[in-house]
Write a protein that holds these residues in place. Structure first.
Motif, PDB file in Angstrom:
ATOM      1  N   CYS A  58       6.617   9.278 -23.203  1.00 60.02           N
ATOM      2  CA  CYS A  58       6.888  10.286 -24.235  1.00 60.02           C
ATOM      3  C   CYS A  58       5.647  10.536 -25.084  1.00 60.02           C
ATOM      4  O   CYS A  58       4.986   9.597 -25.520  1.00 60.02           O
ATOM      5  CB  CYS A  58       8.038   9.835 -25.125  1.00 60.02           C
ATOM      6  SG  CYS A  58       9.545   9.427 -24.223  1.00 60.02           S
ATOM      7  N   ALA A  89       4.425  21.126 -20.355  1.00 60.95           N
ATOM      8  CA  ALA A  89       4.020  19.935 -21.107  1.00 60.95           C
ATOM      9  C   ALA A  89       4.549  18.635 -20.522  1.00 60.95           C
ATOM     10  O   ALA A  89       4.531  17.614 -21.201  1.00 60.95           O
ATOM     11  CB  ALA A  89       4.483  20.072 -22.563  1.00 60.95           C
ATOM     12  N   VAL A  90       4.998  18.660 -19.270  1.00 65.30           N
ATOM     13  CA  VAL A  90       5.441  17.421 -18.620  1.00 65.30           C
ATOM     14  C   VAL A  90       5.181  17.519 -17.123  1.00 65.30           C
ATOM     15  O   VAL A  90       5.280  18.602 -16.530  1.00 65.30           O
ATOM     16  CB  VAL A  90       6.942  17.147 -18.884  1.00 65.30           C
ATOM     17  CG1 VAL A  90       7.819  18.187 -18.196  1.00 65.30           C
ATOM     18  CG2 VAL A  90       7.331  15.740 -18.465  1.00 65.30           C
ATOM     19  N   GLY A  96       2.923  18.707 -26.534  1.00 67.96           N
ATOM     20  CA  GLY A  96       4.042  18.086 -25.834  1.00 67.96           C
ATOM     21  C   GLY A  96       5.394  18.563 -26.304  1.00 67.96           C
ATOM     22  O   GLY A  96       6.400  17.870 -26.116  1.00 67.96           O
ATOM     23  N   SER A 127      -1.677  13.858 -19.092  1.00 62.39           N
ATOM     24  CA  SER A 127      -0.686  13.378 -18.124  1.00 62.39           C
ATOM     25  C   SER A 127      -1.319  12.985 -16.792  1.00 62.39           C
ATOM     26  O   SER A 127      -0.907  11.999 -16.171  1.00 62.39           O
ATOM     27  CB  SER A 127       0.385  14.453 -17.901  1.00 62.39           C
ATOM     28  OG  SER A 127      -0.214  15.703 -17.601  1.00 62.39           O
ATOM     29  N   MET A 151       4.797  13.158 -20.296  1.00 62.33           N
ATOM     30  CA  MET A 151       4.592  14.288 -21.196  1.00 62.33           C
ATOM     31  C   MET A 151       3.117  14.387 -21.567  1.00 62.33           C
ATOM     32  O   MET A 151       2.398  13.377 -21.575  1.00 62.33           O
ATOM     33  CB  MET A 151       5.449  14.140 -22.454  1.00 62.33           C
ATOM     34  CG  MET A 151       6.932  14.011 -22.179  1.00 62.33           C
ATOM     35  SD  MET A 151       7.948  14.124 -23.662  1.00 62.33           S
ATOM     36  CE  MET A 151       7.853  15.896 -23.993  1.00 62.33           C
ATOM     37  N   ASP A 152       2.672  15.596 -21.852  1.00 63.36           N
ATOM     38  CA  ASP A 152       1.255  15.837 -22.132  1.00 63.36           C
ATOM     39  C   ASP A 152       1.090  16.480 -23.500  1.00 63.36           C
ATOM     40  O   ASP A 152       1.471  17.628 -23.714  1.00 63.36           O
ATOM     41  CB  ASP A 152       0.654  16.738 -21.046  1.00 63.36           C
ATOM     42  CG  ASP A 152      -0.859  16.686 -21.020  1.00 63.36           C
ATOM     43  OD1 ASP A 152      -1.465  16.867 -22.095  1.00 63.36           O
ATOM     44  OD2 ASP A 152      -1.433  16.465 -19.942  1.00 63.36           O
ATOM     45  N   SER A 153       0.508  15.725 -24.429  1.00 60.80           N
ATOM     46  CA  SER A 153       0.352  16.230 -25.798  1.00 60.80           C
ATOM     47  C   SER A 153      -0.713  17.311 -25.909  1.00 60.80           C
ATOM     48  O   SER A 153      -0.829  17.957 -26.943  1.00 60.80           O
ATOM     49  CB  SER A 153       0.009  15.075 -26.745  1.00 60.80           C
ATOM     50  OG  SER A 153      -1.193  14.448 -26.356  1.00 60.80           O
ATOM     51  N   SER A 170       5.063  13.749 -27.890  1.00 58.25           N
ATOM     52  CA  SER A 170       5.573  15.058 -28.293  1.00 58.25           C
ATOM     53  C   SER A 170       5.607  15.229 -29.802  1.00 58.25           C
ATOM     54  O   SER A 170       5.807  14.272 -30.551  1.00 58.25           O
ATOM     55  CB  SER A 170       6.989  15.248 -27.737  1.00 58.25           C
ATOM     56  OG  SER A 170       7.520  16.493 -28.121  1.00 58.25           O
TER      57      SER A 170
END
Length: 287
Positions: free
Chosen positions: A167, A114-115, A139, A68, A132-134, A169
Protein backbone atom coordinates in the motif's frame (compact mmCIF):
# COMPACT_ATOMS: atom_id res chain seq x y z
CA UNK A 1 48.65 29.81 -14.55
CA UNK A 2 46.13 31.10 -12.01
CA UNK A 3 43.31 30.66 -14.52
CA UNK A 4 44.31 27.01 -15.11
CA UNK A 5 44.18 26.21 -11.40
CA UNK A 6 40.91 28.10 -11.05
CA UNK A 7 39.29 26.01 -13.80
CA UNK A 8 40.55 22.80 -12.20
CA UNK A 9 39.09 23.80 -8.85
CA UNK A 10 35.76 24.53 -10.52
CA UNK A 11 35.70 21.09 -12.15
CA UNK A 12 36.26 19.20 -8.93
CA UNK A 13 33.91 21.30 -6.79
CA UNK A 14 30.92 19.22 -5.77
CA UNK A 15 29.28 21.52 -3.26
CA UNK A 16 28.57 25.20 -3.10
CA UNK A 17 28.26 26.45 0.47
CA UNK A 18 25.57 29.13 0.47
CA UNK A 19 26.63 30.78 3.71
CA UNK A 20 28.33 30.02 7.00
CA UNK A 21 24.99 30.23 8.77
CA UNK A 22 23.40 27.67 6.47
CA UNK A 23 24.52 24.12 7.04
CA UNK A 24 23.21 23.38 3.58
CA UNK A 25 24.51 22.55 0.12
CA UNK A 26 23.45 23.39 -3.37
CA UNK A 27 22.43 20.30 -5.29
CA UNK A 28 22.87 22.06 -8.64
CA UNK A 29 26.55 21.13 -8.92
CA UNK A 30 26.06 17.49 -7.86
CA UNK A 31 25.47 15.25 -10.89
CA UNK A 32 22.23 13.32 -10.43
CA UNK A 33 23.81 10.11 -11.66
CA UNK A 34 26.66 10.21 -9.13
CA UNK A 35 25.22 11.29 -5.79
CA UNK A 36 21.99 11.42 -3.81
CA UNK A 37 21.31 13.64 -0.81
CA UNK A 38 19.20 12.08 1.92
CA UNK A 39 16.30 14.40 2.68
CA UNK A 40 16.20 13.28 6.28
CA UNK A 41 19.84 13.42 7.47
CA UNK A 42 21.29 15.45 4.55
CA UNK A 43 24.06 12.91 4.03
CA UNK A 44 25.54 12.65 0.55
CA UNK A 45 25.55 9.07 -0.73
CA UNK A 46 26.88 7.67 -3.98
CA UNK A 47 23.97 6.67 -6.19
CA UNK A 48 25.33 3.17 -6.72
CA UNK A 49 25.64 2.66 -2.96
CA UNK A 50 22.10 3.98 -2.54
CA UNK A 51 20.71 1.60 -5.15
CA UNK A 52 22.59 -1.41 -3.82
CA UNK A 53 21.11 -0.61 -0.39
CA UNK A 54 17.59 -0.86 -1.86
CA UNK A 55 17.10 2.92 -1.73
CA UNK A 56 17.65 3.09 2.01
CA UNK A 57 20.02 5.72 3.36
CA UNK A 58 23.06 3.89 4.82
CA UNK A 59 23.59 6.72 7.31
CA UNK A 60 20.18 7.16 8.95
CA UNK A 61 18.15 4.23 7.61
CA UNK A 62 15.57 6.44 5.89
CA UNK A 63 13.45 4.37 3.48
CA UNK A 64 13.00 6.43 0.33
CA UNK A 65 9.79 5.99 -1.66
CA UNK A 66 10.21 3.66 -4.64
CA UNK A 67 8.03 2.97 -7.65
CA UNK A 68 6.02 -0.18 -8.25
CA UNK A 69 8.43 -1.63 -10.83
CA UNK A 70 11.37 -1.27 -8.45
CA UNK A 71 9.34 -2.82 -5.64
CA UNK A 72 8.54 -5.84 -7.80
CA UNK A 73 12.22 -6.14 -8.74
CA UNK A 74 13.16 -6.22 -5.07
CA UNK A 75 10.48 -8.64 -3.87
CA UNK A 76 9.58 -11.01 -6.70
CA UNK A 77 11.88 -13.75 -8.00
CA UNK A 78 13.37 -12.70 -11.31
CA UNK A 79 11.38 -13.78 -14.35
CA UNK A 80 8.38 -15.07 -12.41
CA UNK A 81 6.04 -12.06 -12.36
CA UNK A 82 3.06 -12.19 -14.72
CA UNK A 83 1.10 -8.96 -14.70
CA UNK A 84 -2.70 -9.06 -14.85
CA UNK A 85 -5.05 -6.42 -16.25
CA UNK A 86 -2.07 -4.45 -17.56
CA UNK A 87 -4.12 -2.69 -20.23
CA UNK A 88 -6.95 -1.55 -17.97
CA UNK A 89 -6.89 2.21 -17.71
CA UNK A 90 -9.03 5.06 -16.44
CA UNK A 91 -11.23 6.90 -18.89
CA UNK A 92 -12.06 10.54 -18.42
CA UNK A 93 -14.91 11.58 -16.19
CA UNK A 94 -16.68 14.93 -16.10
CA UNK A 95 -13.97 16.70 -14.12
CA UNK A 96 -12.05 19.57 -15.67
CA UNK A 97 -8.39 18.79 -16.33
CA UNK A 98 -8.60 15.16 -15.21
CA UNK A 99 -7.89 13.70 -18.64
CA UNK A 100 -4.81 15.89 -19.06
CA UNK A 101 -3.54 14.93 -15.60
CA UNK A 102 -3.96 11.22 -16.35
CA UNK A 103 -2.05 11.60 -19.61
CA UNK A 104 0.77 13.42 -17.82
CA UNK A 105 1.20 10.71 -15.21
CA UNK A 106 1.00 7.96 -17.81
CA UNK A 107 3.80 9.61 -19.76
CA UNK A 108 5.90 10.38 -16.68
CA UNK A 109 5.67 6.93 -15.08
CA UNK A 110 5.06 4.57 -17.99
CA UNK A 111 2.13 3.13 -16.04
CA UNK A 112 -1.55 2.94 -16.95
CA UNK A 113 -2.68 3.35 -13.35
CA UNK A 114 -1.51 3.69 -9.76
CA UNK A 115 -1.29 -0.06 -9.10
CA UNK A 116 0.36 -3.05 -10.72
CA UNK A 117 -1.19 -6.47 -10.08
CA UNK A 118 -0.02 -9.94 -10.95
CA UNK A 119 1.16 -13.39 -9.92
CA UNK A 120 4.79 -14.06 -9.01
CA UNK A 121 7.04 -16.03 -6.72
CA UNK A 122 8.59 -14.73 -3.50
CA UNK A 123 11.54 -17.00 -2.72
CA UNK A 124 9.74 -19.74 -4.60
CA UNK A 125 6.32 -19.15 -3.01
CA UNK A 126 3.67 -18.41 -5.66
CA UNK A 127 1.78 -15.33 -4.56
CA UNK A 128 -0.81 -12.85 -5.82
CA UNK A 129 0.79 -9.41 -5.55
CA UNK A 130 -0.51 -5.86 -5.88
CA UNK A 131 1.88 -2.92 -5.69
CA UNK A 132 0.57 0.62 -5.46
CA UNK A 133 2.67 3.42 -6.94
CA UNK A 134 2.81 6.77 -5.17
CA UNK A 135 4.38 8.37 -8.26
CA UNK A 136 1.08 8.01 -10.15
CA UNK A 137 -1.27 10.65 -8.72
CA UNK A 138 0.08 9.88 -5.24
CA UNK A 139 -1.29 6.35 -5.44
CA UNK A 140 -4.84 7.65 -5.22
CA UNK A 141 -7.57 5.01 -5.50
CA UNK A 142 -10.06 5.48 -8.28
CA UNK A 143 -12.35 3.02 -10.04
CA UNK A 144 -9.56 1.24 -11.94
CA UNK A 145 -7.27 0.87 -8.92
CA UNK A 146 -10.14 -0.58 -6.88
CA UNK A 147 -11.22 -2.85 -9.71
CA UNK A 148 -7.74 -4.21 -10.42
CA UNK A 149 -7.18 -5.00 -6.75
CA UNK A 150 -10.62 -6.63 -6.46
CA UNK A 151 -9.95 -8.80 -9.53
CA UNK A 152 -6.61 -9.88 -8.07
CA UNK A 153 -8.24 -10.80 -4.76
CA UNK A 154 -10.83 -12.90 -6.59
CA UNK A 155 -8.13 -14.57 -8.70
CA UNK A 156 -6.13 -15.39 -5.56
CA UNK A 157 -9.31 -16.78 -3.97
CA UNK A 158 -10.09 -19.02 -6.95
CA UNK A 159 -6.54 -20.41 -6.99
CA UNK A 160 -6.03 -20.54 -3.19
CA UNK A 161 -3.01 -18.26 -3.43
CA UNK A 162 -1.64 -16.07 -0.64
CA UNK A 163 -2.16 -12.36 -1.26
CA UNK A 164 0.30 -9.53 -0.61
CA UNK A 165 -0.68 -5.89 -1.20
CA UNK A 166 1.92 -3.12 -0.96
CA UNK A 167 0.00 0.00 0.00
CA UNK A 168 1.17 3.50 -0.89
CA UNK A 169 -1.56 6.08 -1.26
CA UNK A 170 -2.82 9.53 -0.46
CA UNK A 171 -6.37 8.17 -0.37
CA UNK A 172 -9.40 8.18 -2.64
CA UNK A 173 -9.17 9.99 -5.98
CA UNK A 174 -11.23 13.13 -5.60
CA UNK A 175 -11.77 13.57 -9.36
CA UNK A 176 -13.98 10.46 -9.40
CA UNK A 177 -16.11 11.48 -6.44
CA UNK A 178 -18.41 8.83 -4.98
CA UNK A 179 -17.16 6.23 -7.47
CA UNK A 180 -13.75 6.32 -5.80
CA UNK A 181 -15.30 5.91 -2.35
CA UNK A 182 -17.23 2.84 -3.53
CA UNK A 183 -13.87 1.10 -4.05
CA UNK A 184 -13.38 1.01 -0.28
CA UNK A 185 -16.45 -1.19 0.14
CA UNK A 186 -15.76 -3.25 -2.98
CA UNK A 187 -12.20 -4.22 -2.01
CA UNK A 188 -13.22 -4.85 1.61
CA UNK A 189 -16.08 -7.16 0.56
CA UNK A 190 -13.75 -9.12 -1.73
CA UNK A 191 -11.28 -9.55 1.14
CA UNK A 192 -14.07 -10.78 3.42
CA UNK A 193 -14.90 -13.56 0.96
CA UNK A 194 -11.19 -14.28 0.52
CA UNK A 195 -10.68 -14.60 4.28
CA UNK A 196 -13.79 -16.73 4.77
CA UNK A 197 -12.18 -19.36 2.52
CA UNK A 198 -9.14 -19.58 4.79
CA UNK A 199 -6.73 -17.66 2.57
CA UNK A 200 -3.79 -15.59 3.80
CA UNK A 201 -3.63 -11.84 3.20
CA UNK A 202 -0.52 -9.84 4.15
CA UNK A 203 -0.74 -6.07 3.96
CA UNK A 204 2.50 -4.07 3.67
CA UNK A 205 2.17 -0.40 4.56
CA UNK A 206 4.73 1.87 2.92
CA UNK A 207 5.17 5.63 3.00
CA UNK A 208 2.50 7.01 2.83
CA UNK A 209 -0.61 4.91 3.50
CA UNK A 210 -3.46 7.30 4.20
CA UNK A 211 -7.07 8.21 3.45
CA UNK A 212 -9.51 5.75 1.92
CA UNK A 213 -6.85 3.10 1.37
CA UNK A 214 -5.93 3.04 5.06
CA UNK A 215 -9.66 2.92 5.87
CA UNK A 216 -10.20 -0.17 3.73
CA UNK A 217 -7.94 -2.93 2.42
CA UNK A 218 -4.68 -1.59 3.90
CA UNK A 219 -5.76 -2.34 7.47
CA UNK A 220 -7.57 -5.62 6.79
CA UNK A 221 -4.54 -7.88 6.52
CA UNK A 222 -4.29 -11.06 8.55
CA UNK A 223 -0.77 -9.79 9.11
CA UNK A 224 0.06 -6.11 8.78
CA UNK A 225 3.66 -5.11 8.11
CA UNK A 226 5.02 -1.57 7.88
CA UNK A 227 8.29 -0.15 6.63
CA UNK A 228 10.23 1.94 9.17
CA UNK A 229 8.82 5.45 9.74
CA UNK A 230 6.10 5.01 7.11
CA UNK A 231 3.31 7.58 7.43
CA UNK A 232 0.12 5.69 8.31
CA UNK A 233 -3.24 7.28 9.08
CA UNK A 234 -6.56 8.50 7.78
CA UNK A 235 -6.85 12.25 8.16
CA UNK A 236 -3.85 14.56 8.08
CA UNK A 237 -2.06 15.67 11.23
CA UNK A 238 -3.07 19.33 10.91
CA UNK A 239 -6.72 18.43 10.32
CA UNK A 240 -6.78 16.33 13.48
CA UNK A 241 -5.02 18.98 15.58
CA UNK A 242 -7.48 21.66 14.50
CA UNK A 243 -10.41 19.35 15.16
CA UNK A 244 -9.40 18.38 18.70
CA UNK A 245 -7.55 21.62 19.51
CA UNK A 246 -4.55 19.70 20.81
CA UNK A 247 -0.96 19.27 19.72
CA UNK A 248 -0.21 15.70 18.69
CA UNK A 249 2.97 13.76 19.58
CA UNK A 250 5.96 14.35 17.32
CA UNK A 251 5.98 10.78 15.95
CA UNK A 252 2.19 10.63 15.55
CA UNK A 253 1.14 8.48 12.54
CA UNK A 254 4.64 7.09 12.02
CA UNK A 255 4.88 3.30 11.76
CA UNK A 256 6.53 2.93 15.16
CA UNK A 257 3.80 4.96 16.86
CA UNK A 258 1.05 3.03 15.05
CA UNK A 259 2.61 -0.31 16.02
CA UNK A 260 2.76 0.81 19.65
CA UNK A 261 -1.00 1.39 19.50
CA UNK A 262 -1.63 -2.09 18.11
CA UNK A 263 -2.57 -1.33 14.51
CA UNK A 264 0.59 -2.84 12.98
CA UNK A 265 1.98 -6.30 13.72
CA UNK A 266 5.59 -5.75 12.78
CA UNK A 267 8.00 -3.22 11.29
CA UNK A 268 10.38 -4.74 8.77
CA UNK A 269 13.37 -3.12 7.09
CA UNK A 270 13.36 -3.27 3.31
CA UNK A 271 16.39 -5.57 3.10
CA UNK A 272 14.57 -8.16 5.27
CA UNK A 273 11.14 -7.80 3.68
CA UNK A 274 11.36 -10.46 0.96
CA UNK A 275 12.52 -13.16 3.36
CA UNK A 276 9.96 -12.12 5.97
CA UNK A 277 7.12 -12.45 3.46
CA UNK A 278 8.22 -15.87 2.18
CA UNK A 279 8.75 -17.12 5.74
CA UNK A 280 5.25 -16.01 6.76
CA UNK A 281 3.69 -17.69 3.73
CA UNK A 282 5.50 -20.96 4.50
CA UNK A 283 4.68 -20.69 8.21
CA UNK A 284 0.97 -20.53 7.41
CA UNK A 285 1.18 -23.58 5.19
CA UNK A 286 -0.10 -21.80 2.09
CA UNK A 287 0.28 -23.93 -1.03
Amino acid sequence: MKNIFKRRRERITLFNVRSKRENNYSAKEIPDDLFRICKRCKSTVQTEVFKSNLYVCPECGSHVRIGSRERIRQIVDEGTFKETDADVTTTDVDFEGYSEKLDKYKNDTGLNEAVICGIGKINGEETAIAVMDSYFMMGSMGSVVGDKITRLIEMADENALPLVIFCASGGARMQEGIVSLIQMAKTSAALKRFGDHGNLYISVLTNPTTGGVSASFAMLGDIIIAEPRALIGFAGRRVIEKTINEELPKEFQRAEFVKEKGFVDMIVERKKLKKTLSDLIRLHGVK
